[in-house]
Design a protein around this motif. Structure first.
Motif, mmCIF file in Angstrom:
data_model
loop_
_atom_site.group_PDB
_atom_site.id
_atom_site.type_symbol
_atom_site.label_atom_id
_atom_site.label_comp_id
_atom_site.label_asym_id
_atom_site.label_seq_id
_atom_site.Cartn_x
_atom_site.Cartn_y
_atom_site.Cartn_z
ATOM 1 N N GLU A 29 0.831 -1.201 0.000
ATOM 2 C CA GLU A 29 0.000 0.000 0.000
ATOM 3 C C GLU A 29 0.871 1.260 0.000
ATOM 4 O OE1 GLU A 29 -4.145 0.961 -0.152
ATOM 5 O OE2 GLU A 29 -2.911 -0.814 -0.485
ATOM 6 N N ASP B 3 -6.195 1.620 7.519
ATOM 7 C CA ASP B 3 -6.716 1.447 6.164
ATOM 8 C C ASP B 3 -5.810 0.566 5.308
ATOM 9 O OD1 ASP B 3 -5.862 4.882 5.390
ATOM 10 O OD2 ASP B 3 -4.768 3.258 6.348
ATOM 11 N N SER B 93 -7.786 2.781 -2.748
ATOM 12 C CA SER B 93 -8.084 3.816 -1.763
ATOM 13 C C SER B 93 -8.448 5.132 -2.446
ATOM 14 C CB SER B 93 -6.861 3.999 -0.868
ATOM 15 O OG SER B 93 -6.911 5.227 -0.225
#
Lengths: 213, 122, 571
Positions: A29, B3, B93
Motif C-alpha cells: 500500500e 486502512d 483507496s
C-alpha cells in the motif's frame, strides 16, 4: 521487535528494520501510494509542457492547422493503437500474476515491451517526416515557426518515459523469471503498471491535443 | 494503519477470479475480461476521434470549435477509462484518486490562466 | 483521560539502553538510517549556509560605498547576488528543513524509519552534486539573473553557468519531490496506534503540508527549467520574445512554483516553533486544530497568489484577484501568530536559547508579514517594486522567519541528536548578536527602498551611503553571530553537558528514547501520550516522570523535575 537488543544488533537485522515494513500488505500500500504521488508530480510537469503547446494553439491556430494539413494522421493513429494495446497487455499480465501464472505475465509483458519499442521507432519515423517538411526544434523562418519546439518538447519527453517504461518492463520480466512475484506478492508489477498506464494516459491527452484538435 | 488491508483483500478476491473471464454491463454479460472490454471501448473511441479529425473544419480563425471540444471530451473519457479500470482506482483507496484529481485541477486552472491572459505583450 | 499512558509499551525489556556511540565516519557514507540522513542534510545545509553567507558578506562589503570596490564589474556583482539567492534558498533553507523533517518525523511517529529508507538516502545524495554544480556555475560564465532566473536575463545575457545552475536546481527539485513523497506516505501510513490525525505533532502536520506543496508545485519548476535549459542549449525560443517566445510564460511558471515554495521554506519552521513554544512555556498549544488546519489552508491558498510577484507586468484587471488572495493568505498566518501568542500567554516561560529564538521569530516574522501585506496592495507595490523594500520583506520572512526557527530548532533538538546540551551562555550571545545584527541589517532597507534605492545594483546614489553603511556593519555583526553558533556546536558536541533523554520534559515521542536514539529508534513500540501538548496536568507529569525513570536524567537539567524540585507544579 522486543528481542532485538540495541547495541549488538546484528547488521542484517538493523538493515531489515530500516529496509522493510514488516507487514507486506502495508508495504504494498505504501508503494502504491508513493507511486500515485510520483504520478501527481508527473501530471504537473507534463501539464507545464503540454500547456505551452495549448497556449500556442490558442493564439496561433493557423500554424497548427498548417502542420496538420501537411502531415498524415495514419502513422500516429497506428502509434496510438500500439500504446493502447500495450496498456491492455500490461493489465492482462497483471491479471495473470494475480492468478499465480508467471509464464502468462512474462508473455503479456513481452508483448507490451515490443509494442513500446515499436512505438518509439515509429515516433522516430514521424520526427523524420516532420523534419522533412521543415518542422524543426528551432525557428527556421518558414511557415511552421513556433510549432516545432512546442511539439517536440512534450512528445520527446513522453518518448523518454516510454523508453524508461520498456526498460522497467524488461526488469519486471526478469524479476518474474526469477520467481519474485506471486499471487500474494505482486506490488512490483502493480506499481510498474501504474507508471505504464500513466504514460498511456499522457499519450491519450497528447494525441488529442497535439494531433487532432 | 487502519486502512491497510490490501493483501488480505487480495486473498479474499482469489475466489472471485474465476468470474473474471466475463463481466456484466447494462444487463448484458460479455464473454471476456472487463480489461478487454475497456480496450475495445478505447479503440472505438479512438477511431471516432480520428474520424472526427478528418471532417473539414474550415479555417480556424477562432481558437476552438465544436468538433475540437467533442474530441477533447472523448480524450478525457478515454483517459478516465484507463485510470478507472486499468489503474484500479475503482477498487483502490480514495486517497489515490485525490492525489490524481487535485494536481489535475490545479494544472487545468493554471493552463486556462496562461491561455486567457493576453499573449506576449501584456 | 483516566488511565495514565506510559511511553513504553508492554515489552519485556526493562530499563533503558545506552545511547549509541556515533562516529564521524558514519555520516560520511551511504546510510539508510533516517537519523544519519537527517544529520547529513543539516551538515550539508550548514556548509552551504556559510558559502551563501560569505557571498552575502561580499555583497555588503561592496555596498559600503556607492562605487565599485570589491567587484571589478557589474557582472561579478550580478553573480554574487544570484548565487547567494540560489544557495540560500535551495541549498540552505530547504535542505535544512528537510533535515529536521528526516530526523524528527519518524521519531515523532514512534516509527523505526521512514516508509522508504533507500529513497530517502538517494534523495539526500542528489544534494552534494547539485551543490557542486551550483558553485561550479560561478566559474563558467556565471548566472546573472538573480534567483528568479527571468528570461531574457537568463537566456540571452547569462553564460553557461546559468545552464549549470538550472541543472543543479533540477536535481534539487527531484531530491525534494522524492523526499516529500516519502514524508506523505510516512505520515499517512506509519502513525502508531493511539495517534490519530488530531494527535499528530504539529511539526508533522507542517511537514505534511509542506510535502503536499512540494509534490504539486516543484514539478512546475522542473518543467520550466527543462524549457529554459532547451532555450540555453538547443536553440529553442520558448522564452525569447524576439523569436516567437514569451518571457512572461517563465514568470508565470516560475511563480506557480515559487510562491508555494516560500511556504515550503516557512511551514516546517512554523511547525517547529509550535513545538518549541509549547515545550518551553509549559502550556498546551493554543488552538491545536486551528494551527493544523491553517497549515493546510496556507498550502491551498498558497497556490492562488503567484501573480502578485508580477504586478508590474500584468494587465490591471488581472491584478485585483491576486491582491485579494494575497491578503487572504495572511489570515491563516495570523491564526498561527495568535495561536503562538496564546500558547505563551500566562505560561511558565523559560528563556532558553531555543525559546529566545522562538520569541525572536514571533517579533521579526510579524514585521515581515506586515511588509508582505503592504506589498500585496497594488498601488504600494508598484511604488516599491524592485527596491530594497522587497529585499527587506524577503529577508524578514526568510531570515527572521525561517532561519530563526531553524536556530530555535537547533537549540531545541541538538540534545536529542547528540546527547549533549548546547552551551546556553553562548546561545544567548548568539541570540543577542543575531537579533541586533539582523534587525539593523534589514530594517533600514525599508527606508532605502521607500526612498527609491533599487535592488540588484552595485552602484547607487551617494545619498544612500549612510543607510547602507549601517546595513553593512550590522550585516557583518550578523555574519559573526553565525560563527558563535558554529563554535557552540563544535564545543558542545564534545564537552557539552549530558542531556539525558528528555531535557526539556517534552511530550512528543522523539523524547521517549535515548539521546541519540538507538539505530531502531525505540526498544519497544512506544505509546504516545494522548495529547502531544498536554502540558500541565497530572497525567502528563506521570508520563514524563516515567520517561525520566526509564532513560535517566542528564546533568544540570534545564527544566526542573518534580522529583528534584517538588515546588514546580507546572508540569
Amino acid at each position: 521487535m522486543s528481542e532485538m537488543s540495541l547495541e549488538k544488533a546484528p547488521a542484517a537485522s538493523v538493515e531489515a528494520a530500516h529496509g522493510h515494513e514488516h507487514n507486506p500488505g502495508a508495504r504494498s500500500e505504501n508503494l502504491k501510494f508513493a507511486t500515485w504521488l510520483y504520478l501527481a508530480s508527473e501530471v504537473v510537469i507534463f501539464a507545464t509542457m503540454i500547456g505551452v503547446f495549448i497556449v500556442f494553439r490558442f493564439h496561433n491556430p493557423e500554424i497548427v492547422q498548417r502542420v496538420h494539413k501537411e502531415t498524415n494522421i495514419l502513422l500516429v493513429t497506428l502509434n496510438t493503437f500500439l500504446l493502447l494495446t500495450s496498456s491492455w497487455a500490461m493489465v492482462m499480465g497483471l491479471r495473470e500474476i494475480q492468478r499465480d501464472n508467471r509464464q502468462g505475465l512474462i508473455r503479456w509483458f513481452g508483448l507490451m515491451c515490443i509494442l513500446g519499442t515499436v512505438f518509439v521507432g515509429l515516433q522516430y519515423v514521424e520526427y523524420q517526416e516532420l523534419a522533412h517538411i521543415g518542422v524543426a526544434l528551432f525557428n527556421q523562418g518558414n511557415e511552421f515557426d513556433g510549432f516545432g519546439m512546442r511539439f517536440y518538447a512534450p512528445t520527446a519527453f513522453h518518448g523518454v518515459h516510454v523508453i524508461i517504461g520498456v526498460l522497467w518492463g524488461l526488469f519486471v520480466m526478469n524479476n518474474a523469471r526469477k520467481g519474485n512475484y506471486s499471487s500474494s506478492n505482486y506490488a512490483g508489477v502493480e506499481v510498474f503498471g501504474l507508471y505504464w498506464h500513466f504514460v498511456d494516459v499522457v499519450w491519450i491527452i497528447l494525441f488529442t491535443m497535439l494531433y487532432l484538435v | 494503519m487502519s486502512d491497510i488491508n490490501h493483501t488480505t483483500e487480495g486473498h479474499s478476491k482469489e475466489a472471485a477470479h474465476d468470474h473474471h473471464d466475463q463481466f456484466t454491463f447494462l444487463g448484458r454479460t460479455f464473454p471476456f475480461p472487463v480489461y478487454t472490454g475497456v480496450f475495445i471501448l478505447l479503440a472505438i473511441l479512438t477511431i471516432i476521434e480520428v474520424s472526427l479529425s478528418q471532417v473539414p473544419r474550415g479555417d480556424l480563425g477562432h481558437a476552438m470549435d465544436f468538433i475540437g471540444i467533442i474530441m477533447l471530451v472523448l480524450a478525457v473519457i478515454k483517459a478516465s477509462l484507463v485510470v478507472w479500470f486499468y489503474m484500479h482506482l475503482n477498487k483502490d483507496s480514495r486517497i489515490f484518486l485525490a492525489s490524481l484529481i487535485i494536481p489535475t485541477l490545479l494544472v487545468i486552472v493554471a493552463v486556462l490562466f496562461l491561455s486567457i491572459v493576453p499573449a506576449g505583450g501584456y | 483521560m483516566a488511565s495514565i499512558t506510559l511511553p513504553v509499551g508492554g515489552g519485556t525489556q526493562s530499563g533503558a539502553a545506552e545511547a549509541p556511540k556515533l562516529r564521524v565516519s558514519d555520516f560520511l557514507r551511504w546510510s539508510v538510517d533516517h537519523k544519519i540522513i537527517g544529520v547529513q542534510y543539516m551538515a550539508v545545509a550548514l556548509f552551504f549556509f556559510i558559502v551563501g553567507g560569505t557571498l552575502a558578506m561580499l555583497i555588503r562589503w561592496e555596498l559600503l560605498t556607492p562605487n565599485l570596490d570589491v567587484v571589478q564589474t557589474g557582472t561579478q556583482y550580478n553573480t554574487l547576488f544570484s548565487v547567494h539567492g540560489l544557495v540560500m534558498i535551495f541549498l540552505w533553507i530547504i535542505p535544512m528543513m528537510a533535515g529536521f523533517g528526516n530526523y524528527l518525523v519518524p521519531l515523532q511517529l514512534g516509527a523505526k524509519d521512514m516508509a522508504f529508507p533507500w529513497l530517502n538516502a538517494f534523495a539526500f545524495w542528489l544534494i552534494p552534486p547539485a551543490g557542486i554544480l551550483l558553485i561550479g556555475s560561478m566559474l563558467v560564465g556565471a548566472p546573472e539573473s538573480g534567483w528568479t532566473q527571468y528570461p531574457p536575463l537568463s537566456t540571452l545575457y547569462s553564460g553557461d553557468g546559468q545552464t549549470l545552475a538550472a541543472l543543479s536546481i533540477h536535481l534539487l527539485g527531484i531530491s525534494s519531490i522524492l523526499g516529500a513523497i516519502n514524508f506523505i506516505v510516512t505520515i499517512k501510513n506509519m502513525r502508531p496506534a493511539g495517534m490519530g490525525w488530531w494527535q499528530l505533532p504539529l511539526f508533522c502536520w507542517a511537514t505534511l503540508a509542506t510535502a503536499i506543496i512540494v509534490v504539486m508545485a516543484t514539478p512546475f519548476l522542473a518543467g520550466g527549467l527543462t524549457l529554459l535549459i532547451l532555450d540555453k542549449i538547443a536553440g529553442t525560443s520558448f522564452f525569447d520574445a524576439g523569436n516567437g517566445g514569451d518571457p512572461q510564460l517563465w514568470q508565470n511558471v516560475f511563480w506557480f512554483y515559487s510562491h508555494p515554495a516560500v511556504y515550503i521554506m516557512i511551514l516546517p519552521g512554523m511547525g517547529m516553533l509550535s513545538e518549541v513554544l509549547a515545550t518551553h512555556a509549559r502550556k498546551p498549544v493554543f488552538g491545536y486544530k486551528m494551527v493544523a488546519i491553517s497549515s493546510m489552508a496556507i498550502a491551498l491558498v498558497g497556490f492562488t497568489v503567484w501573480a502578485h510577484h508580477m504586478f508590474t507586468s500584468l494587465t490591471p484587471e488581472l491584478r485585483v484577484p491576486f491582491m485579494i488572495t494575497s491578503m487572504i493568505i495572511a489570515v491563516p498566518t495570523g491564526i498561527k501568530i495568535f495561536s503562538w501568542l496564546g500558547t505563551i500567554w500566562g505560561g511558565k516561560i523559560r528563556f532558553t536559547s531555543a525559546m529566545l529564538f522562538g520569541l525572536g521569530f514571533l517579533s521579526m516574522f510579524v514585521v515581515g508579514g506586515i511588509g508582505g501585506v503592504m506589498l500585496a496592495a497594488i498601488p504600494f507595490d508598484i511604488h516599491v517594486h524592485d527596491t530594497y523594500f522587497v529585499v527587506s520583506h524577503l529577508h524578514f520572512v526568510l531570515y527572521g522567519g525561517s532561519v530563526f526557527t531553524i536556530y530555535a530548532g537547533i537549540y531545541h533538538w541538538f540534545p536529542k541528536i547528540t546527547g549533549r546540551m548546547l552551551d546556553e551562555r553562548l546561545g544567548k550571545w548568539h541570540f543577542a548578536l543575531t537579533y541586533v545584527g539582523f534587525f539593523f541589517s534589514f530594517f533600514p532597507m525599508n527606508f532605502a527602498g521607500m526612498l527609491g534605492m533599487p535592488r540588484r545594483v552595485a552602484y547607487y546614489l551617494p545619498e544612500f551611503q549612510s543607510v547602507n553603511t549601517v546595513i553593512s556593519i550590522s550585516a557583518f555583526v550578523l555574519g559573526i553571530s553565525t560563527f558563535v553558533m558554529l563554535y557552540n556546536i563544535w564545543i558542545s558536541m564534545r564537552h557539552g553537558k549530558k542531556a539525558g533523554a528528555n531535557p526539556w520534559r517534552a511530550l512528543t515521542l522523539e523524547w521517549a528514547t535515548t539521546s541519540p536514539p538507538p539505530s531502531t529508534n525505540f526498544i519497544d513500540d512506544p505509546v504516545p501520550f494522548h495529547d502531544p501538548y498536554g502540558y500541565g496536568d497530572k497525567d502528563s507529569q506521570a508520563y514524563l516522570d516515567d520517561i525520566d525513570k526509564r532513560f535517566g536524567v542528564g546533568e544540570d537539567v534545564p527544566v526542573p523535575r518534580p522529583a528534584v524540585q517538588p515546588a514546580a507544579s507546572g508540569d
